[in-house]
Design an enzyme around this catalytic site. Structure first.
Site, PDB file in Angstrom:
ATOM      1  N   HIS A  10       0.843  -1.198   0.000  1.00  0.00           N
ATOM      2  CA  HIS A  10       0.000   0.000   0.000  1.00  0.00           C
ATOM      3  C   HIS A  10       0.881   1.252   0.000  1.00  0.00           C
ATOM      4  CE1 HIS A  10       0.741   0.583   4.249  1.00  0.00           C
ATOM      5  NE2 HIS A  10       0.046  -0.479   4.628  1.00  0.00           N
ATOM      6  N   HIS A  49       3.975   1.486   2.356  1.00  0.00           N
ATOM      7  CA  HIS A  49       5.189   0.773   1.918  1.00  0.00           C
ATOM      8  C   HIS A  49       5.831   1.523   0.752  1.00  0.00           C
ATOM      9  CE1 HIS A  49       2.374  -2.528   3.311  1.00  0.00           C
ATOM     10  NE2 HIS A  49       3.329  -2.534   4.212  1.00  0.00           N
ATOM     11  N   CYS A  95       2.371 -11.058  19.911  1.00  0.00           N
ATOM     12  CA  CYS A  95       1.384 -10.464  19.004  1.00  0.00           C
ATOM     13  C   CYS A  95       1.824 -10.779  17.572  1.00  0.00           C
ATOM     14  CB  CYS A  95       1.292  -8.957  19.206  1.00  0.00           C
ATOM     15  SG  CYS A  95       0.297  -8.175  17.910  1.00  0.00           S
ATOM     16  N   CYS A 151       2.434  -7.642  15.358  1.00  0.00           N
ATOM     17  CA  CYS A 151       3.755  -7.012  15.543  1.00  0.00           C
ATOM     18  C   CYS A 151       4.877  -8.013  15.279  1.00  0.00           C
ATOM     19  CB  CYS A 151       3.946  -6.516  16.975  1.00  0.00           C
ATOM     20  SG  CYS A 151       2.784  -5.295  17.551  1.00  0.00           S
ATOM     21  N   CYS A 203      -3.245  -5.852  22.231  1.00  0.00           N
ATOM     22  CA  CYS A 203      -2.088  -5.120  21.696  1.00  0.00           C
ATOM     23  C   CYS A 203      -2.582  -3.752  21.234  1.00  0.00           C
ATOM     24  CB  CYS A 203      -1.485  -5.882  20.516  1.00  0.00           C
ATOM     25  SG  CYS A 203      -0.444  -4.837  19.474  1.00  0.00           S
ATOM     26  N   HIS A 263      -2.607  -3.376  17.314  1.00  0.00           N
ATOM     27  CA  HIS A 263      -3.446  -4.221  16.462  1.00  0.00           C
ATOM     28  C   HIS A 263      -4.828  -4.489  17.033  1.00  0.00           C
ATOM     29  CE1 HIS A 263       0.616  -4.841  14.879  1.00  0.00           C
ATOM     30  NE2 HIS A 263      -0.022  -4.902  13.727  1.00  0.00           N
ATOM     31  N   LYS A 285      -6.420   5.424  10.314  1.00  0.00           N
ATOM     32  CA  LYS A 285      -5.348   4.444  10.156  1.00  0.00           C
ATOM     33  C   LYS A 285      -5.653   3.552   8.948  1.00  0.00           C
ATOM     34  CE  LYS A 285      -3.093   0.822  12.737  1.00  0.00           C
ATOM     35  NZ  LYS A 285      -3.035  -0.057  13.840  1.00  0.00           N
ATOM     36  N   LYS A 329      -6.758  -3.247   6.833  1.00  0.00           N
ATOM     37  CA  LYS A 329      -7.472  -4.189   5.992  1.00  0.00           C
ATOM     38  C   LYS A 329      -8.960  -4.161   6.345  1.00  0.00           C
ATOM     39  CE  LYS A 329      -6.081  -8.481   3.932  1.00  0.00           C
ATOM     40  NZ  LYS A 329      -5.431  -9.762   4.085  1.00  0.00           N
TER      41      LYS A 329
HETATM   42  O1  ME8 Z   1       7.617  -4.306   9.861  1.00  0.00           O
HETATM   43  N1  ME8 Z   1       2.820   4.914   6.705  1.00  0.00           N
HETATM   44  O2  ME8 Z   1       7.189  -5.127   7.755  1.00  0.00           O
HETATM   45  P1  ME8 Z   1       5.856  -4.341   7.338  1.00  0.00           P
HETATM   46  C1  ME8 Z   1       4.132   4.966   6.406  1.00  0.00           C
HETATM   47  N2  ME8 Z   1       8.850  -7.073   8.120  1.00  0.00           N
HETATM   48  N3  ME8 Z   1       4.909   3.883   6.260  1.00  0.00           N
HETATM   49  C2  ME8 Z   1       4.331   2.691   6.408  1.00  0.00           C
HETATM   50  C3  ME8 Z   1       2.956   2.560   6.721  1.00  0.00           C
HETATM   51  C4  ME8 Z   1       2.184   3.750   6.864  1.00  0.00           C
HETATM   52  N4  ME8 Z   1       0.901   3.734   7.142  1.00  0.00           N
HETATM   53  N5  ME8 Z   1       2.670   1.248   6.800  1.00  0.00           N
HETATM   54  C5  ME8 Z   1       3.825   0.576   6.542  1.00  0.00           C
HETATM   55  C6  ME8 Z   1       7.843  -5.074   8.952  1.00  0.00           C
HETATM   56  N6  ME8 Z   1       4.833   1.448   6.304  1.00  0.00           N
HETATM   57  C7  ME8 Z   1       9.010  -6.026   9.031  1.00  0.00           C
HETATM   58  C8  ME8 Z   1      10.279  -5.248   8.755  1.00  0.00           C
HETATM   59  S1  ME8 Z   1      12.926  -5.074   8.494  1.00  0.00           S
HETATM   60  C9  ME8 Z   1      14.246  -5.970   8.961  1.00  0.00           C
HETATM   61  C10 ME8 Z   1      11.532  -6.044   8.874  1.00  0.00           C
HETATM   62  C11 ME8 Z   1       6.222   1.105   5.954  1.00  0.00           C
HETATM   63  O3  ME8 Z   1       5.366  -5.018   6.115  1.00  0.00           O
HETATM   64  C12 ME8 Z   1       7.212   1.603   6.994  1.00  0.00           C
HETATM   65  O4  ME8 Z   1       8.476   1.668   6.405  1.00  0.00           O
HETATM   66  O5  ME8 Z   1       4.944  -4.225   8.498  1.00  0.00           O
HETATM   67  C13 ME8 Z   1       7.190   0.501   7.996  1.00  0.00           C
HETATM   68  O6  ME8 Z   1       8.311   0.498   8.859  1.00  0.00           O
HETATM   69  C14 ME8 Z   1       7.178  -0.708   7.100  1.00  0.00           C
HETATM   70  O7  ME8 Z   1       6.338  -0.315   5.985  1.00  0.00           O
HETATM   71  C15 ME8 Z   1       6.609  -1.921   7.797  1.00  0.00           C
HETATM   72  O8  ME8 Z   1       6.387  -2.926   6.888  1.00  0.00           O
END
Ligand code: ME8
Length: 518
Positions: free
Chosen positions: A17, A20, A127, A130, A144, A147, A295, A298
């Site tokens: 989304h 990311h 969780c 997380c 949590c 979530h 926020k 899904k």
């Molecule tokens: O945490 N606004 O993966 P993840 C801005 N796999 N950035 C956002 C966002 C939002 N609403 N939502 C997600 C993980 N992001 C782990 C990481 S690294 C060794 C492991 C971005 O799929 C932001 O960069 O939950 C956030 O830190 C990341 O997506 C989390 O992606």
């Protein structure tokens, strides 16, 4: 000079989304900028596959017995998304790849040899949202806070990492390296956390059927965060290409969202200290996007697909909006209404209009429709040194470059964009003040000089915009017959006044048409 930067590796239980895309796009902007400076850039992104979230998503789709197939499918979707958005990553790492597993095993063994892994019983909460072990004191009404779900209760025989042993070393490192955690507000948060709450952590799972087996104990798999963080090493050769690894490590920047800062600024550096590997130079945690104030989730069904936006408005407009709308580091909100307003005011009527006005005036000179025919380079190369007013334009442009580079050094690309827009407004004002169309009647020479200056301003604007809007910059360069930056022609040269000739003037289509068609 090398520059190694990373995005988080994302969970792939859903499609990407706008949040990311935000992290990935900012990383891409930084990668473009550092390449423009002539750096040997390695830009790593990828996916976090050994997560319970992914497994649960596969099961929901009836693919519980074909997990690898599900991961292959989802991982391809993520890679394709970044490809379709033109993200210029150097490599895309998947944590189910053999090269990653090898690196994780090597890392685990080093930490174990160093005496930092011991067996114990974990009794507490986990969780899945997380993917973290959480304390009872962090729960709100038994749920949590992030979530809004009750966590799982676990009692497991696990391996633990002696994280608390590193408390003092971590605090000292952060103090001695003021740039390590950014922005500053996050630094205070992390210092408080390390000082007051750092505990040993479980780094394996007994009940998980998916993941990287613990070396020497195949009954357990490595805890997903311990495995995931190591991607920053395995993505550049750790465990499989020593030369590549030596060329790029330590990372210059880990760009992450604010919610995963503890993992990156406490657990990760402690893991590296334990393994005897140097620490990354910087972790920058940016803020979070909400959608129309809510926020993204899904269950609300409000997640915005970056590919859809790019299809309608173009990738460059999306990149611009994401950067321009939110002070980098803070939280921000996405709304289609504001997106449309900014598209119109800043892109169509802003940079698009400025470029097209200048090109239109120059094009008329080249075609001979308003004066005698002129070669593009003749217009462009008209001297300006005798004009005090125009000398100040030259200085102004250099000031913008200085500010631009300084903001990039601080990882504030949003501020760099402010500086570019000030130059565009200046260009507009210059046209209004000089009124070249009025001058043309009596003084072709003066007119030519003004257009020459404006063309050079357009070239600078396009170069300044390049990291942010690469497609737009390319279009402008095509219109001006200017080459793309290439070897031996990096920023240090290109930012000079009249660094390269303009060999062509061709207006082309509007850069940001109003009412773009899907
Ligand atoms: O945490 N606004 O993966 P993840 C801005 N796999 N950035 C956002 C966002 C939002 N609403 N939502 C997600 C993980 N992001 C782990 C990481 S690294 C060794 C492991 C971005 O799929 C932001 O960069 O939950 C956030 O830190 C990341 O997506 C989390 O992606």
């Amino acid at each position: 000079m090398k520059y190694y930067l990373t995005t988080p590796i994302y969970y792939i239980n859903d499609k990407p989304h706008i949040g990311h895309a935000y992290t990935t796009i900012v990383s891409d902007i930084l990668a473009h900028y550092h390449r423009l400076r002539g750096a040997d850039v390695f830009f790593l992104t990828g996916v976090d596959e050994n997560s319970l979230k992914n497994i649960e998503a596969a099961e929901k789709l009836g693919m519980g017995d074909r997990i690898q197939e599900y991961l292959d499918m989802q991982s391809a979707l993520w890679k394709q998304t970044w490809d379709s958005l033109g993200i210029t990553y150097t490599d895309f790492i998947r944590t189910t790849e053999e090269r990653h597993k090898q690196g994780v095993e090597k890392f685990w063994k080093r930490v174990r040899e160093n005496g930092d892994i011991y067996k114990g019983t974990y009794e507490g909460f986990y969780c899945v949202g997380c993917e973290a072990f959480i304390r009872e004191t962090d729960l709100v009404d038994g749920k949590c806070q992030h979530h809004d779900k009750e966590p799982k209760k676990l009692i497991e025989e696990n391996y633990f990492f002696a994280l608390s042993k590193y408390r003092e070393r971590l605090l000292a490192y952060i103090e001695q390296n003021p740039d390590f955690v950014q922005p500053q507000s996050r630094r205070n948060e992390i210092v408080n956390y390390i000082r007051d709450h750092l505990e040993d952590v479980s780094i394996s799972r007994q009940s998980m059927k998916w993941g990287i087996p613990v070396p020497g104990d195949p009954e357990q798999v490595v805890y997903v965060w311990f495995d995931a963080l190591i991607n920053y090493l395995t993505g550049i050769g750790y465990g499989w290409d020593d030369e590549l690894f030596a060329r790029y490590w330590p990372a210059d920047l880990h760009l992450v969202g604010k919610e995963i800062i503890k993992f990156h600024c406490a657990l990760w550096p402690a893991m590296l200290m334990s393994a005897g590997i140097s620490l990354p130079a910087r972790v920058f945690a940016h803020g979070f996007f909400t959608i129309d104030g809510q926020k993204m989730s899904k269950s609300l069904g409000n997640a915005i697909d970056p590919v859809e936006i790019a299809k309608v408005h173009g990738m460059d407009a999306m990149r611009y909006f994401l950067l321009r709308e939110v002070p980098f580091g803070g939280d921000g909100d996405f709304s289609y209404e504001r997106f449309s307003k900014r598209y119109e005011s800043d892109l169509s009527k802003g940079v698009g209009n400025f470029v097209s006005r200048v090109l239109a005036m120059a094009e008329k000179m080249v075609s001979g429709s308003i004066s005698e025919k002129m070669e593009p380079d003749t217009i462009f190369s008209q001297g300006i040194s005798d004009q005090v007013g125009d000398d100040s334009i030259h200085e102004r442009v250099q000031e913008v470059w200085q500010e631009y580079e300084e903001t990039f050094d601080r990882i504030r690309p949003d501020e760099a964009l402010d500086a570019v827009w000030r130059l565009i407004s200046f260009g507009d004002k210059y046209i209004e003040e000089k009124k070249p169309w009025a001058i043309l009647k009596g003084n072709t020479e003066e007119y030519t000089k003004i257009i020459g200056i404006l063309l050079e301003l357009v070239r600078h604007v396009s170069l300044l915009l390049y990291p942010f809007m690469p497609e737009t910059a390319l279009k402008v360069w095509r219109s001006l017959g200017v080459e793309e930056p290439h070897k031996e022609q990096y920023l240090a040269k290109l930012k000079e006044w009249r660094a390269v000739p303009i060999t062509k003037i061709e207006r082309g289509e509007a850069l940001f048409p109003l009412n773009p068609k899907p």
